[in-house]
Design a protein around this motif. Structure first.
Motif, PDB file in Angstrom:
ATOM      1  N   LEU A   1       3.232   1.990  -3.147  1.00  0.00           N
ATOM      2  CA  LEU A   1       4.134   0.977  -3.687  1.00  0.00           C
ATOM      3  C   LEU A   1       4.276  -0.153  -2.680  1.00  0.00           C
ATOM      4  O   LEU A   1       4.804   0.044  -1.578  1.00  0.00           O
ATOM      5  N   ALA A   2       3.771  -1.332  -3.050  1.00  0.00           N
ATOM      6  CA  ALA A   2       3.944  -2.522  -2.207  1.00  0.00           C
ATOM      7  C   ALA A   2       5.221  -3.224  -2.656  1.00  0.00           C
ATOM      8  O   ALA A   2       5.265  -3.821  -3.737  1.00  0.00           O
ATOM      9  N   ARG A   3       6.271  -3.148  -1.844  1.00  0.00           N
ATOM     10  CA  ARG A   3       7.558  -3.751  -2.192  1.00  0.00           C
ATOM     11  C   ARG A   3       7.536  -5.223  -1.779  1.00  0.00           C
ATOM     12  O   ARG A   3       7.269  -5.545  -0.620  1.00  0.00           O
ATOM     13  N   GLN A   4       7.818  -6.089  -2.741  1.00  0.00           N
ATOM     14  CA  GLN A   4       7.642  -7.526  -2.527  1.00  0.00           C
ATOM     15  C   GLN A   4       8.645  -8.097  -1.521  1.00  0.00           C
ATOM     16  O   GLN A   4       8.254  -8.690  -0.517  1.00  0.00           O
ATOM     17  N   ALA A   5       9.923  -7.963  -1.792  1.00  0.00           N
ATOM     18  CA  ALA A   5      10.934  -8.572  -0.925  1.00  0.00           C
ATOM     19  C   ALA A   5      10.967  -7.925   0.451  1.00  0.00           C
ATOM     20  O   ALA A   5      11.239  -8.591   1.458  1.00  0.00           O
ATOM     21  N   GLU A   6      10.669  -6.636   0.511  1.00  0.00           N
ATOM     22  CA  GLU A   6      10.755  -5.896   1.776  1.00  0.00           C
ATOM     23  C   GLU A   6       9.509  -6.057   2.636  1.00  0.00           C
ATOM     24  O   GLU A   6       9.506  -5.672   3.816  1.00  0.00           O
ATOM     25  N   ASP A   7       8.424  -6.571   2.059  1.00  0.00           N
ATOM     26  CA  ASP A   7       7.159  -6.747   2.780  1.00  0.00           C
ATOM     27  C   ASP A   7       6.691  -5.453   3.441  1.00  0.00           C
ATOM     28  O   ASP A   7       6.334  -5.427   4.630  1.00  0.00           O
ATOM     29  N   ASP A   8       6.704  -4.374   2.677  1.00  0.00           N
ATOM     30  CA  ASP A   8       6.224  -3.112   3.235  1.00  0.00           C
ATOM     31  C   ASP A   8       5.482  -2.310   2.177  1.00  0.00           C
ATOM     32  O   ASP A   8       5.417  -2.690   1.003  1.00  0.00           O
ATOM     33  N   LEU A   9       4.886  -1.223   2.632  1.00  0.00           N
ATOM     34  CA  LEU A   9       4.128  -0.328   1.764  1.00  0.00           C
ATOM     35  C   LEU A   9       4.706   1.071   1.880  1.00  0.00           C
ATOM     36  O   LEU A   9       4.794   1.622   2.979  1.00  0.00           O
ATOM     37  N   VAL A  10       5.111   1.626   0.757  1.00  0.00           N
ATOM     38  CA  VAL A  10       5.550   3.016   0.689  1.00  0.00           C
ATOM     39  C   VAL A  10       4.361   3.836   0.194  1.00  0.00           C
ATOM     40  O   VAL A  10       3.744   3.493  -0.820  1.00  0.00           O
ATOM     41  N   LEU A  11       4.042   4.903   0.919  1.00  0.00           N
ATOM     42  CA  LEU A  11       2.868   5.706   0.584  1.00  0.00           C
ATOM     43  C   LEU A  11       3.277   7.177   0.520  1.00  0.00           C
ATOM     44  O   LEU A  11       3.875   7.712   1.455  1.00  0.00           O
ATOM     45  N   VAL A  12       2.958   7.819  -0.599  1.00  0.00           N
ATOM     46  CA  VAL A  12       3.304   9.224  -0.829  1.00  0.00           C
ATOM     47  C   VAL A  12       2.010   9.971  -1.130  1.00  0.00           C
ATOM     48  O   VAL A  12       1.236   9.553  -2.003  1.00  0.00           O
ATOM     49  N   LEU A  13       1.765  11.088  -0.415  1.00  0.00           N
ATOM     50  CA  LEU A  13       0.506  11.813  -0.555  1.00  0.00           C
ATOM     51  C   LEU A  13       0.740  13.294  -0.823  1.00  0.00           C
ATOM     52  O   LEU A  13       1.753  13.859  -0.403  1.00  0.00           O
ATOM     53  N   LYS A  14      -0.256  13.915  -1.479  1.00  0.00           N
ATOM     54  CA  LYS A  14      -0.165  15.325  -1.843  1.00  0.00           C
ATOM     55  C   LYS A  14      -1.564  15.922  -1.930  1.00  0.00           C
ATOM     56  O   LYS A  14      -2.571  15.195  -1.942  1.00  0.00           O
ATOM     57  N   ASN A  15      -1.620  17.243  -2.027  1.00  0.00           N
ATOM     58  CA  ASN A  15      -2.841  17.959  -2.382  1.00  0.00           C
ATOM     59  C   ASN A  15      -2.789  18.205  -3.891  1.00  0.00           C
ATOM     60  O   ASN A  15      -1.933  18.942  -4.367  1.00  0.00           O
ATOM     61  N   PRO A  16      -3.685  17.596  -4.690  1.00  0.00           N
ATOM     62  CA  PRO A  16      -3.603  17.754  -6.140  1.00  0.00           C
ATOM     63  C   PRO A  16      -3.732  19.199  -6.617  1.00  0.00           C
ATOM     64  O   PRO A  16      -3.211  19.544  -7.685  1.00  0.00           O
ATOM     65  N   ALA A  17      -4.409  20.052  -5.849  1.00  0.00           N
ATOM     66  CA  ALA A  17      -4.520  21.453  -6.242  1.00  0.00           C
ATOM     67  C   ALA A  17      -3.165  22.156  -6.164  1.00  0.00           C
ATOM     68  O   ALA A  17      -2.906  23.109  -6.905  1.00  0.00           O
TER      69      ALA A  17
END
Length: 249
Positions: free
Chosen positions: A116-132
């Motif tokens: 998620l690239a947040r516009q006003a905050e100028d940052d990137l939120v990144l969430v990761l998982k193992n799909p299995a």
């Protein structure tokens, strides 16, 4: 088990169930808020689907924008409640809504991720998982879509990114449900003599330009984010998610 590593912009977390019997559904529910909306990107998904009924079906109490029930393999063109389509990769602040949708991971062999690239905050939120381990991602768009207390139309710019192994509700998750009919696991089996564990990663980092990555790969202690023709690498525990290792049922 929560772990932070020097120089890594991530929270690494592992949950362990020791013993027990029967089955249990699981899901994480990180939430982020935006002042000016944002842009979303995802690892490859089989499809996205809404439930039979919207969260706020009564127009006196709230509103929604997606069609219920509906399904699409194109996240950029999901059926809208009023006809036409909506782009799930856009979070627009002028879209007052309360929407819930489930994304089912494709069999791509890499980590599952939501950016998620947040516009006003100028940052990137990144969430990761193992799909299995966690084969679905549930998105909750909560942007002034509930008019009654305690929300009162003031719960704005919130996105829940819920990676899980679940249907909606414990009883549905361990019984028959629409996801299981699609071949998607919705619970872990428990055993008195064994442990079951699953892992998840949440991170954030500065970002200029407002565009999320189109590709995310992990290897050799780094995570590589590719946006357009540019690539960026940051430290990452590339063994943490155990991609390719056997997962308990």
């Amino acid at each position: 088990i929560l772990t932070l590593r020097d120089g890594h912009p991530f929270l690494y977390q592992e949950h362990v169930f020791s013993g027990g019997h029967g089955a249990i559904s699981v899901a994480h529910h990180p939430m982020t808020a935006m002042m000016g909306g944002g842009r979303l990107a995802f690892s490859q998904k089989r499809f996205a689907a809404t439930l039979d009924d919207p969260l706020e079906p009564d127009p006196v109490r709230g509103r929604f924008l997606l069609a219920y029930p509906a399904r699409s393999a194109d996240l950029g063109r999901f059926p809208a409640a009023g006809g036409g389509t909506l782009d799930l990769t856009e979070y627009r602040m002028d879209d007052r809504r309360e929407d819930f949708i489930t994304l089912v991971e494709a069999d791509h062999g890499g980590p599952g991720w939501t950016a998620l690239a947040r516009q006003a905050e100028d940052d990137l939120v990144l969430v990761l998982k193992n799909p299995a381990e966690l084969p679905i991602t549930m998105l909750w768009f909560s942007n002034g879509g509930r008019d009654y207390a305690p929300w009162s139309g003031r719960h704005l710019g919130v996105l829940g990114i819920e990676d899980g192994r679940a249907a909606v509700g414990h009883a549905a998750s361990i019984g028959g449900n629409w996801l299981r009919r699609e071949g998607v696991a919705t619970a872990f089996a428990l055993d008195e003599s064994q442990s079951v564990s699953f892992r998840h990663v949440i991170g954030a980092m500065p970002l200029s330009g407002g565009e999320p990555p189109q590709a995310v790969t992990t290897a050799d202690g780094r995570i590589r984010l590719v946006t357009g023709g540019a690539a960026r690498e940051v430290p990452f525990d590339s063994d943490f998610l155990r991609i390719g290792q056997p997962v308990a049922a």
